[in-house]
Scaffold this motif. Structure first.
Motif: not given
Length: 266
Positions: A8, A10, A15, A32-33, A49, A51, A74
């Motif tokens: 999480g 982002t 962040r 991150s999704r 990063y 996915q 998250l």
């Protein structure tokens, strides 16, 4: 070099963890999704990063490979993400165990186990998952963010009526201060206590009316402050002061100083 994986990374706290970890010279990965593009304002040069989705385990192995510690920021506030919040925590921890991660740090909410509000229940359920992990874990419970009350004020100001919940006081804290504590726990030497929990709060305890007056003055927005009762479980939680921790004024960024740095909150 310590490698930190931020789940999480982002979000508003995630962040900030990424920024602080990079500033400290750490190796940083983010799962991150929806990983940001290089042009995104939440993208940080130097971080890698990946996915990944904790609700399915897709991409977790790759994101966690080589990580020493994972920091779970998250949020899971709505829908499927909230329903599977605790299960997602279990999947993340399982993948971290396989990857050889030594510690997991979880961001949670103050006294979440004393509320029946759905979002808080999901947080408490996830805490219990962490307490059963074979990894060393630390749960950091935080008071509400400065941005929470700001969002309420912004929404009300659109119709020139700024709601103030009757009897509510807050000890709001900045996401950057929370991120600093999460990172400090991640880098702390191994503890003999396998599963720890601590609570952190903002520097000041203020009524919602006081916060609204500060925000209105800083923003220059017109709007009548209207005291309204907050019914239901959240109203009970706030009236009982379960969102306060006077003995743990960990944050240093006051509501005023945070607003001064955040034009988008005005």
């Amino acid at each position: 070099m310590t490698t930190v994986c931020v789940a999480g990374g982002t979000g508003q706290v995630g962040r900030e963890v990424v920024r602080l970890a990079l500033d400290a010279g750490l190796d940083v990965t983010v799962l991150s999704r929806r990983p940001p593009s290089g042009a995104s304002p939440v993208h940080r040069d130097g971080a890698r990063y990946f996915q990944a989705d904790v609700t399915t385990s897709a991409g977790l192995a790759e994101a966690l490979q080589g990580a020493d510690v994972v920091i779970d920021c998250l949020e899971g506030q709505f829908g499927k993400a909230r329903r599977k919040f605790a299960d997602g925590g279990a999947r993340l921890l399982a993948a971290a165990t396989v990857a050889g991660v030594r510690k997991a740090v979880l961001l949670s909410i103050i006294n979440c186990d004393q509320s029946s509000a759905a979002f808080y229940v999901s947080k408490a359920d996830k805490e219990r998952v962490y307490a059963l992990s074979s990894l060393e874990t630390v749960v950091v419970r935080a008071t509400q963010f400065h941005s929470l009350v700001t969002a309420v004020f912004q929404a009300g100001s659109k119709v020139r009526l700024i709601p103030v919940f009757k009897g509510a006081r807050f000890q709001t804290i900045s996401p950057a201060n929370v991120a600093s504590e999460l990172l400090a726990e991640a880098l702390r030497e191994p503890s003999e206590e396998r599963h720890r929990r601590r609570t952190i709060g903002g520097p000041d305890i203020r009524s919602m009316r006081e916060l609204a007056e500060i925000w209105r003055k800083a923003s220059g927005r017109a709007g009548l402050l209207v005291e309204v009762p907050l019914p239901g479980e959240m109203g009970r939680y706030l009236r009982k002061g379960l969102n306060l921790v006077p003995s743990q004024r960990t944050g240093t960024d006051t509501f005023e100083s945070w607003l001064a740095k955040r034009e988008d909150s005005l």
